[in-house]
Write an enzyme that holds these catalytic residues in place. Structure first.
Site, PDB file in Angstrom:
ATOM      1  N   ALA A 154      76.483  64.508  56.345  1.00 21.60           N
ATOM      2  CA  ALA A 154      75.666  64.085  57.611  1.00 21.60           C
ATOM      3  C   ALA A 154      73.946  63.820  57.235  1.00 21.60           C
ATOM      4  O   ALA A 154      73.557  64.515  56.393  1.00 21.60           O
ATOM      5  CB  ALA A 154      75.706  64.947  58.699  1.00 21.60           C
ATOM      6  N   LYS A 155      73.659  63.033  57.703  1.00 20.50           N
ATOM      7  CA  LYS A 155      72.008  62.596  57.646  1.00 20.50           C
ATOM      8  C   LYS A 155      71.321  63.658  58.799  1.00 20.50           C
ATOM      9  O   LYS A 155      71.179  63.036  59.863  1.00 20.50           O
ATOM     10  CB  LYS A 155      71.321  61.200  57.565  1.00 20.50           C
ATOM     11  N   ALA A 156      71.482  64.865  58.708  1.00 15.84           N
ATOM     12  CA  ALA A 156      71.127  65.740  59.842  1.00 15.84           C
ATOM     13  C   ALA A 156      69.749  66.335  59.522  1.00 15.84           C
ATOM     14  O   ALA A 156      69.507  67.042  58.390  1.00 15.84           O
ATOM     15  CB  ALA A 156      72.244  66.795  59.977  1.00 15.84           C
ATOM     16  N   TYR A 172      67.415  69.163  56.003  1.00 15.95           N
ATOM     17  CA  TYR A 172      65.938  68.742  55.393  1.00 15.95           C
ATOM     18  C   TYR A 172      65.325  70.015  55.284  1.00 15.95           C
ATOM     19  O   TYR A 172      64.150  70.100  54.730  1.00 15.95           O
ATOM     20  CB  TYR A 172      65.342  67.543  56.356  1.00 15.95           C
TER      21      TYR A 172
END
Ligand code: PMP
Length: 299
Positions: A158-160, A164
């Site tokens: 997921a680009k969650a 980050y």
């Protein structure tokens, strides 16, 4: 460094189906996403008036939300239209576009079943991710203090927002040592990616890239693999260990923000040239995103 804070700019932001003045696009401090990282986002770029791979990005946004257990209340085509509308309000032909979806303030605590899903889209002129001079010479990387986690420990595809945290820490550590970015290994000690871009190494004239089994399979990565194959280069997706860096002659990263950016060195241990393959793919990618015809392999 960004000169004007992001909450104090002119323009408009698309927020839950309405276009609101930029400075009014606010959320409450008790939003679930702020406390528990229940947020997914995208980063896209428009070139020459067109958003590159718009639907692919919005599809990934939908998939990222699904991996975090929520559904975005707008279809991919509705998001595509909203991104275009937001981009068009900038009046520019190039921009960075950032859609984000997050859980709101309806429930506080780890459980978030009652939280509504919010969506915002902003578009702006982003200064180059790496300075143009650094890009042409190649950027320097340093070893990241954190590793990409095992897929059994986090929804790694997921680009969650939550994923980050280790990227910001790793990038800060690299910047403190005078490097532009950090090279992250994965939990097995294999090469993974940088804090916001995918890796490619040229070894014996062939292009090698880590298999994206525990990190983002970038949309730029997939485009660049096709461009490389179109040129007749062999592209090998496989597990790559750091010991192999000594055999690589060229190395570059790919990403929406980074585009195709050469790497000059890693922690002053490994050095690479900005070679023919890297330069060719930088140019081909530039042609592709700008809608110009792409050169084929020379026979
Ligand atoms: N990995 C990470 C961690 C990223 O943030 C990005 C940028 N979205 C990428 C890889 C590259 O992905 P893309 O090419 O889709 O921008």
């Amino acid at each position: 460094m960004d000169e004007v804070p992001y909450d104090d700019r002119d323009g408009v932001i698309w927020l839950n189906g309405r276009v609101v003045p930029w400075r009014d696009a606010k959320l409450h401090v008790l939003s679930h996403a702020l406390h528990y990282a229940s947020s997914v986002f995208e980063g896209m770029r428009a070139y020459n008036g067109n958003i590159f791979e718009l639907s692919a990005h919005n599809e990934r946004l939908h998939n990222s939300a699904e991996m975090l257990g929520f559904e975005i209340p707008y279809s991919v085509s509705e998001l595509d239209d909203a991104c275009r509308e937001t981009f068009n309000t900038t009046g520019a032909s190039e921009a960075y576009i950032r859609p984000i979806a997050w859980r709101g303030p309806e429930q506080m605590g780890v459980s978030a079943q009652a939280c509504k899903i919010n969506v915002a889209i902003a578009a702006w002129q982003w200064p180059a991710y790496f300075t143009p001079e650094a890009r042409m010479k190649g950027i320097s990387l340093d070893w990241a203090p954190y590793r990409r986690p095992d897929p059994l420990t986090a929804p790694v595809h997921a680009k969650a927002a939550g994923l980050y945290m280790i990227c910001t820490l790793s990038k800060h550590a690299a910047e403190a040592k005078g490097s532009s970015d950090a090279l992250m290994l994965d939990w097995r000690g294999q090469l993974a990616e940088t804090t916001g871009a995918n890796l490619f190494l040229v070894i014996d004239g062939k292009i090698n890239t880590p298999t994206p089994d525990c990190f983002l399979d970038g949309i730029t990565r997939r485009s660049v693999i096709k461009l490389a194959q179109n040129r007749g280069y062999e592209v090998i997706e496989r597990a790559i260990f750091p010991e192999e860096l000594g055999k690589a002659t060229e190395m570059f990263v790919t990403g929406t923000a980074a585009e195709v950016t050469p790497i000059s060195n890693i922690a002053d241990e490994y050095y690479f040239e900005v070679g023919t393959i890297t330069k060719t793919l930088m140019n081909d990618y530039d042609d592709l995103v700008n809608g110009r015809p792409i050169a084929e392999a020379a026979e």
